[in-house]
Write a protein that holds these residues in place. Structure first.
Motif, PDB file in Angstrom:
ATOM      1  N   ALA A 130      31.059  30.132 -18.050  1.00 32.43           N
ATOM      2  CA  ALA A 130      31.380  29.275 -19.189  1.00 32.43           C
ATOM      3  C   ALA A 130      32.731  28.584 -19.062  1.00 32.43           C
ATOM      4  CB  ALA A 130      31.346  30.092 -20.482  1.00 32.43           C
ATOM      5  N   THR A 131      33.669  29.188 -18.349  1.00 36.66           N
ATOM      6  CA  THR A 131      35.025  28.650 -18.295  1.00 36.66           C
ATOM      7  C   THR A 131      35.101  27.232 -17.747  1.00 36.66           C
ATOM      8  OG1 THR A 131      36.024  30.849 -18.168  1.00 36.66           O
ATOM      9  CG2 THR A 131      37.327  29.015 -17.333  1.00 36.66           C
ATOM     10  N   PRO A 132      34.405  26.893 -16.633  1.00 33.12           N
ATOM     11  CA  PRO A 132      34.471  25.491 -16.171  1.00 33.12           C
ATOM     12  C   PRO A 132      33.982  24.505 -17.222  1.00 33.12           C
ATOM     13  CG  PRO A 132      33.545  26.901 -14.473  1.00 33.12           C
ATOM     14  CD  PRO A 132      33.620  27.736 -15.710  1.00 33.12           C
ATOM     15  N   LEU A 133      32.912  24.879 -17.950  1.00 30.55           N
ATOM     16  CA  LEU A 133      32.398  23.994 -18.993  1.00 30.55           C
ATOM     17  C   LEU A 133      33.411  23.843 -20.115  1.00 30.55           C
ATOM     18  CD1 LEU A 133      30.107  22.337 -20.223  1.00 30.55           C
ATOM     19  CD2 LEU A 133      29.187  24.461 -21.186  1.00 30.55           C
ATOM     20  N   SER A 184      30.026  11.425 -19.713  1.00 26.01           N
ATOM     21  CA  SER A 184      29.092  12.466 -20.100  1.00 26.01           C
ATOM     22  C   SER A 184      29.608  13.833 -19.662  1.00 26.01           C
ATOM     23  CB  SER A 184      27.726  12.199 -19.460  1.00 26.01           C
ATOM     24  OG  SER A 184      27.827  12.312 -18.047  1.00 26.01           O
ATOM     25  N   VAL A 185      29.025  14.892 -20.266  1.00 18.00           N
ATOM     26  CA  VAL A 185      29.424  16.239 -19.890  1.00 18.00           C
ATOM     27  C   VAL A 185      29.122  16.492 -18.419  1.00 18.00           C
ATOM     28  CG1 VAL A 185      28.991  18.695 -20.302  1.00 18.00           C
ATOM     29  CG2 VAL A 185      29.119  17.114 -22.234  1.00 18.00           C
ATOM     30  N   LEU A 186      27.942  16.010 -17.952  1.00 14.69           N
ATOM     31  CA  LEU A 186      27.575  16.203 -16.555  1.00 14.69           C
ATOM     32  C   LEU A 186      28.576  15.517 -15.638  1.00 14.69           C
ATOM     33  CD1 LEU A 186      25.633  17.222 -14.411  1.00 14.69           C
ATOM     34  CD2 LEU A 186      24.290  15.126 -14.710  1.00 14.69           C
ATOM     35  N   ALA A 187      28.973  14.287 -16.004  1.00 15.03           N
ATOM     36  CA  ALA A 187      29.951  13.571 -15.176  1.00 15.03           C
ATOM     37  C   ALA A 187      31.295  14.286 -15.183  1.00 15.03           C
ATOM     38  CB  ALA A 187      30.112  12.144 -15.681  1.00 15.03           C
ATOM     39  N   THR A 188      31.658  14.861 -16.330  1.00 13.06           N
ATOM     40  CA  THR A 188      32.920  15.592 -16.404  1.00 13.06           C
ATOM     41  C   THR A 188      32.894  16.838 -15.540  1.00 13.06           C
ATOM     42  OG1 THR A 188      33.172  14.819 -18.678  1.00 13.06           O
ATOM     43  CG2 THR A 188      34.589  16.624 -17.985  1.00 13.06           C
ATOM     44  N   LEU A 189      31.756  17.544 -15.540  1.00 12.63           N
ATOM     45  CA  LEU A 189      31.646  18.726 -14.703  1.00 12.63           C
ATOM     46  C   LEU A 189      31.689  18.372 -13.224  1.00 12.63           C
ATOM     47  CD1 LEU A 189      28.903  20.779 -16.586  1.00 12.63           C
ATOM     48  CD2 LEU A 189      31.324  21.315 -16.381  1.00 12.63           C
ATOM     49  N   ILE A 190      30.996  17.273 -12.861  1.00 10.51           N
ATOM     50  CA  ILE A 190      31.017  16.845 -11.466  1.00 10.51           C
ATOM     51  C   ILE A 190      32.431  16.493 -11.043  1.00 10.51           C
ATOM     52  CG2 ILE A 190      30.218  15.054  -9.886  1.00 10.51           C
ATOM     53  CD1 ILE A 190      27.604  14.980 -11.436  1.00 10.51           C
ATOM     54  N   SER A 191      33.237  16.010 -12.001  1.00  6.33           N
ATOM     55  CA  SER A 191      34.598  15.589 -11.667  1.00  6.33           C
ATOM     56  C   SER A 191      35.517  16.757 -11.376  1.00  6.33           C
ATOM     57  CB  SER A 191      35.182  14.746 -12.812  1.00  6.33           C
ATOM     58  OG  SER A 191      35.351  15.529 -13.974  1.00  6.33           O
ATOM     59  N   PHE A 192      34.984  17.992 -11.359  1.00  2.00           N
ATOM     60  CA  PHE A 192      35.777  19.101 -10.859  1.00  2.00           C
ATOM     61  C   PHE A 192      36.034  18.964  -9.369  1.00  2.00           C
ATOM     62  CE2 PHE A 192      35.064  21.401 -14.772  1.00  2.00           C
ATOM     63  CZ  PHE A 192      36.136  22.273 -14.827  1.00  2.00           C
ATOM     64  N   GLY A 193      35.271  18.093  -8.703  1.00  3.92           N
ATOM     65  CA  GLY A 193      35.427  17.908  -7.269  1.00  3.92           C
ATOM     66  C   GLY A 193      36.848  17.620  -6.832  1.00  3.92           C
ATOM     67  N   PRO A 194      37.566  16.673  -7.484  1.00  8.16           N
ATOM     68  CA  PRO A 194      38.955  16.423  -7.084  1.00  8.16           C
ATOM     69  C   PRO A 194      39.847  17.639  -7.209  1.00  8.16           C
ATOM     70  CG  PRO A 194      38.135  14.632  -8.454  1.00  8.16           C
ATOM     71  CD  PRO A 194      37.085  15.692  -8.482  1.00  8.16           C
ATOM     72  N   VAL A 195      39.642  18.444  -8.273  1.00  5.01           N
ATOM     73  CA  VAL A 195      40.476  19.630  -8.437  1.00  5.01           C
ATOM     74  C   VAL A 195      40.215  20.618  -7.310  1.00  5.01           C
ATOM     75  CG1 VAL A 195      41.005  21.593  -9.946  1.00  5.01           C
ATOM     76  CG2 VAL A 195      40.564  19.347 -10.932  1.00  5.01           C
ATOM     77  N   VAL A 196      38.932  20.811  -6.991  1.00  2.47           N
ATOM     78  CA  VAL A 196      38.586  21.746  -5.924  1.00  2.47           C
ATOM     79  C   VAL A 196      39.177  21.289  -4.604  1.00  2.47           C
ATOM     80  CG1 VAL A 196      36.686  22.751  -4.604  1.00  2.47           C
ATOM     81  CG2 VAL A 196      36.490  22.501  -7.085  1.00  2.47           C
ATOM     82  N   ARG A 197      39.096  19.987  -4.337  1.00  3.46           N
ATOM     83  CA  ARG A 197      39.630  19.469  -3.082  1.00  3.46           C
ATOM     84  C   ARG A 197      41.139  19.607  -3.030  1.00  3.46           C
ATOM     85  NH1 ARG A 197      37.269  13.713  -1.519  1.00  3.46           N
ATOM     86  NH2 ARG A 197      38.500  14.257   0.338  1.00  3.46           N
ATOM     87  N   VAL A 198      41.784  19.475  -4.176  1.00  5.05           N
ATOM     88  CA  VAL A 198      43.246  19.577  -4.207  1.00  5.05           C
ATOM     89  C   VAL A 198      43.692  21.023  -4.001  1.00  5.05           C
ATOM     90  CG1 VAL A 198      45.255  19.404  -5.706  1.00  5.05           C
ATOM     91  CG2 VAL A 198      43.652  17.506  -5.572  1.00  5.05           C
ATOM     92  N   VAL A 199      43.099  21.970  -4.767  1.00  2.00           N
ATOM     93  CA  VAL A 199      43.570  23.351  -4.715  1.00  2.00           C
ATOM     94  C   VAL A 199      43.081  24.091  -3.480  1.00  2.00           C
ATOM     95  CG1 VAL A 199      43.713  23.497  -7.224  1.00  2.00           C
ATOM     96  CG2 VAL A 199      41.626  24.256  -6.063  1.00  2.00           C
ATOM     97  N   GLY A 215      43.138  19.926 -17.683  1.00  2.00           N
ATOM     98  CA  GLY A 215      42.225  20.885 -18.302  1.00  2.00           C
ATOM     99  C   GLY A 215      41.333  21.554 -17.282  1.00  2.00           C
ATOM    100  N   ARG A 216      40.834  20.765 -16.322  1.00  2.30           N
ATOM    101  CA  ARG A 216      39.978  21.325 -15.291  1.00  2.30           C
ATOM    102  C   ARG A 216      40.755  22.209 -14.319  1.00  2.30           C
ATOM    103  NH1 ARG A 216      37.311  15.518 -14.906  1.00  2.30           N
ATOM    104  NH2 ARG A 216      39.066  15.215 -16.321  1.00  2.30           N
ATOM    105  N   LEU A 217      42.020  21.866 -14.083  1.00  2.00           N
ATOM    106  CA  LEU A 217      42.837  22.732 -13.230  1.00  2.00           C
ATOM    107  C   LEU A 217      43.000  24.109 -13.864  1.00  2.00           C
ATOM    108  CD1 LEU A 217      44.835  23.354 -10.905  1.00  2.00           C
ATOM    109  CD2 LEU A 217      46.642  22.468 -12.403  1.00  2.00           C
ATOM    110  N   PHE A 218      43.363  24.139 -15.142  1.00  2.00           N
ATOM    111  CA  PHE A 218      43.600  25.428 -15.780  1.00  2.00           C
ATOM    112  C   PHE A 218      42.300  26.196 -16.002  1.00  2.00           C
ATOM    113  CE2 PHE A 218      47.664  23.399 -16.827  1.00  2.00           C
ATOM    114  CZ  PHE A 218      48.512  24.398 -16.381  1.00  2.00           C
ATOM    115  N   SER A 219      41.172  25.498 -16.118  1.00  3.31           N
ATOM    116  CA  SER A 219      39.907  26.224 -16.162  1.00  3.31           C
ATOM    117  C   SER A 219      39.580  26.794 -14.792  1.00  3.31           C
ATOM    118  CB  SER A 219      38.779  25.314 -16.652  1.00  3.31           C
ATOM    119  OG  SER A 219      38.538  24.268 -15.723  1.00  3.31           O
ATOM    120  N   THR A 220      39.992  26.098 -13.714  1.00  6.39           N
ATOM    121  CA  THR A 220      39.829  26.646 -12.371  1.00  6.39           C
ATOM    122  C   THR A 220      40.664  27.914 -12.212  1.00  6.39           C
ATOM    123  OG1 THR A 220      39.465  24.426 -11.452  1.00  6.39           O
ATOM    124  CG2 THR A 220      40.071  26.172  -9.901  1.00  6.39           C
ATOM    125  N   ILE A 221      41.886  27.880 -12.723  1.00 10.56           N
ATOM    126  CA  ILE A 221      42.730  29.083 -12.688  1.00 10.56           C
ATOM    127  C   ILE A 221      42.089  30.192 -13.517  1.00 10.56           C
ATOM    128  CG2 ILE A 221      44.984  30.030 -13.324  1.00 10.56           C
ATOM    129  CD1 ILE A 221      46.180  27.272 -12.780  1.00 10.56           C
TER     130      ILE A 221
END
Length: 557
Positions: free
Chosen positions: A142-145, A298-313, A457-463
């Motif tokens: 649930a945290t990434p969402l 959209s929510v789906l597009a926002t979730l997909i946009s975790f890609g930049p965070v993953v690539r960065v961290v 927001g996505r960075l801290f959800s990744t953490i």
């Protein structure tokens, strides 16, 4: 995530808006007037600032912590009652500790008797493992969402999730203690709490809120201050809970009622007083003809946009910083068993544990708000004739040293705690362990400077996801170790293992985290563009960007 097909497109897209940089305020409503004002006509108390999240953070953490140790004491006594009932042949057909059992124990045995029974201690550890995993596993999903939702819908609506999560948890304890529900109800409630992000998801949302309203230069100091306030709330709460267990006629159950009152007051504050920190990005002044309202992705597009965070961290040195988060959170999961250890080894009850945690809070405040403030002022403050780059580099150097020293101190401290044979030794070691509490908020600060505002927001959800994975891991490891060693000659074995994990963290911090790598890995290397028609921020990552970042890191090395 947008993949630009050529360097020209990446350059043209970044011309619509200034890219995030180390010196750019991380605010969507950045100053746009010549006098530096934001154009916000609201009263000062309605404008978002770090002060606004202090009350919901403190209220939620305090409400959670005030009943934390009393609930552990209640579970120990409740399970002890069932254990003794089985021994005396008074229990039903359900096996001891069965999830499906609906037996209720209204007359709890004495805590002094229960704490000395190794089988009861092992049973309590088993149930803590079950309940923690029931929260952690769904929270991991649930945290990434939730993080993505906070970037899309705003921070304020998401603040309600952890508050309501704690409220239903308190109601579940009442259902077991006073309304003859079995422990199975706690399983269901903890699963629901996990789907809402868990009680302490408030920390993730708070840090995202702060990232919206602070600049990169001030964020480390604000993070340390907020972390200190969190520690204060988390440790004053158990002390108050311990006092209440001795004052209230209903003992540990009366504390739960106090918790519910605090949680309801926090809901009222967030509803009526908390301003939203995340505002839609401003359109470019070069496009005055645009009049359509900004469209949210959209929510789906926002979730997909975790890609930049993953690539960065996933790149050094960020991956090493994230590994320190994982190890630290794993150790914190093991520390949750300390009450059972202290009750068995030193005879502590909820009050004694509360006094100890109050003392631990005082030492942490001393290091985090006293010593840390002096360190940042002396070693990271601005100096006459020095450029911004030099000041920033000096601050990064201090942050890295704090992380290294913190991991080393915690490694030695927890090994010594596992060897302590008297209460005063625990107090002495805890004071020096306070140095290590500076490390975790500093790691968060360094990571927050790795992504632009649109991805905070996505960075801290990744953490937070990393925290949840570590919690799951720790609850699969430490409770069985405690259950196996509690009746033997080394009951502090799990504490020494925690010290060993911090030794690994210290090695990573000293061997792999370099000042030059971090200084060249800030989010200024990640191009950010704004689509004026959609009113959305997008991160532009392509082969040239990755190559430029690698070149910068190689040059620093």
């Amino acid at each position: 995530m947008v993949m630009s097909s050529s360097p020209t497109q990446a350059q043209s897209s970044s011309q619509h808006v200034n890219s995030a940089s180390e010196t750019t305020p991380l605010l969507n409503n950045a100053p746009d007037a010549s006098d530096g004002s934001t154009g916000d006509i609201r009263p000062w108390y309605r404008r978002p600032s770090p002060l606004h999240v202090v009350l919901p953070l403190v209220g939620t953490v305090f409400s959670y912590s005030v009943s934390l140790v009393p609930i552990q004491q209640f579970m120990l006594m409740y399970l002890c009652g069932r254990y003794l009932a089985v021994k005396e042949g008074q229990a039903g057909t359900a096996a001891l500790g069965s999830i499906l059992s609906s037996d209720s124990i209204n007359d709890l045995p004495s805590f002094a008797k229960c704490r000395e029974i190794p089988d009861v201690q092992a049973l309590a550890a088993k149930w803590q493992m079950i309940l923690t995993l029931s929260t952690s596993v769904p929270a991991l999903l649930a945290t990434p969402l939730i993080g993505a939702l906070s970037d899309r819908a705003g921070r304020k609506p998401v603040f309600f999730l952890p508050i309501l999560s704690g409220l239903i948890g308190s109601l579940a304890i009442l259902a077991v203690a006073q309304f003859d529900f079995g422990l199975w109800i706690l399983i269901l409630v903890h699963l629901l709490q996990g789907c809402m992000g868990g009680d302490l998801a408030i920390v993730m949302i708070t840090f995202a809120y702060i990232a919206d309203v602070t600049t990169a230069e001030t964020r480390s100091k604000v993070f340390v201050t907020i972390e200190a306030l969190t520690f204060i709330s988390f440790t004053i709460g158990p002390y108050c809970g311990g006092v209440l267990t001795r004052v209230l006629p209903s003992g540990v159950i009366g504390v739960v009622y106090v918790t519910i009152i605090g949680q309801l007051l926090t809901v009222v504050y967030v509803t009526l007083c908390l301003p939203e920190s995340l505002t839609p990005p401003k359109r470019s002044v070069t496009d005055p003809g645009l009049s359509t309202p900004a469209a949210k992705p959209s929510v789906l597009a926002t979730l997909i946009s975790f890609g930049p965070v993953v690539r960065v961290v996933s790149k050094p040195p960020r991956i090493y910083l994230l590994s320190l988060v994982f190890i630290t959170s794993t150790c914190v999961g093991g520390i949750a068993l300390f009450f059972y250890y202290a009750s068995y080894r030193f005879g502590w009850d909820a009050y004694d544990e509360g006094v100890f945690m109050l003392y631990a809070s005082g030492t942490r405040v001393f290091w985090m708000m006293g010593i840390a403030t002096i360190l940042y002022k002396v070693f990271a403050g601005e100096r006459h004739g020095e450029s911004e780059t030099e000041t920033s580099l000096r601050k990064v150097r201090l942050d890295v040293r704090i992380v290294r020293i913190g991991m080393l101190v915690l490694a030695g401290g927890w090994i010594l705690l596992g060897l302590a044979s008297a209460s005063w030794m625990v107090y002495a070691v805890t004071f020096w362990n306070g140095i290590g509490t500076l490390a975790k908020p500093t790691i968060r600060s360094l990571l927050s400077r790795s992504v632009p505002p649109a991805l905070q927001g996505r960075l801290f959800s990744t953490i937070q996801v990393t925290d949840q994975v570590a919690t799951i891991f720790s609850n699969l490891v430490f409770p069985p170790i405690w259950a196996a060693s509690v009746g033997g000659p080394y009951p502090g074995l799990f504490l020494q293992i925690i010290g060993g994990l911090f030794c690994i963290a210290a090695f990573i911090a000293c061997a792999f985290i370099k000042v030059g790598d971090i200084a060249n890995g800030f989010h200024g290397n990640i191009p950010v563009s704004v689509d004026a028609e959609k009113g959305t921020e997008e991160v532009v990552l392509d082969a040239e960007t990755d190559g430029g970042e690698r070149d910068a890191e190689n040059a620093a090395a």
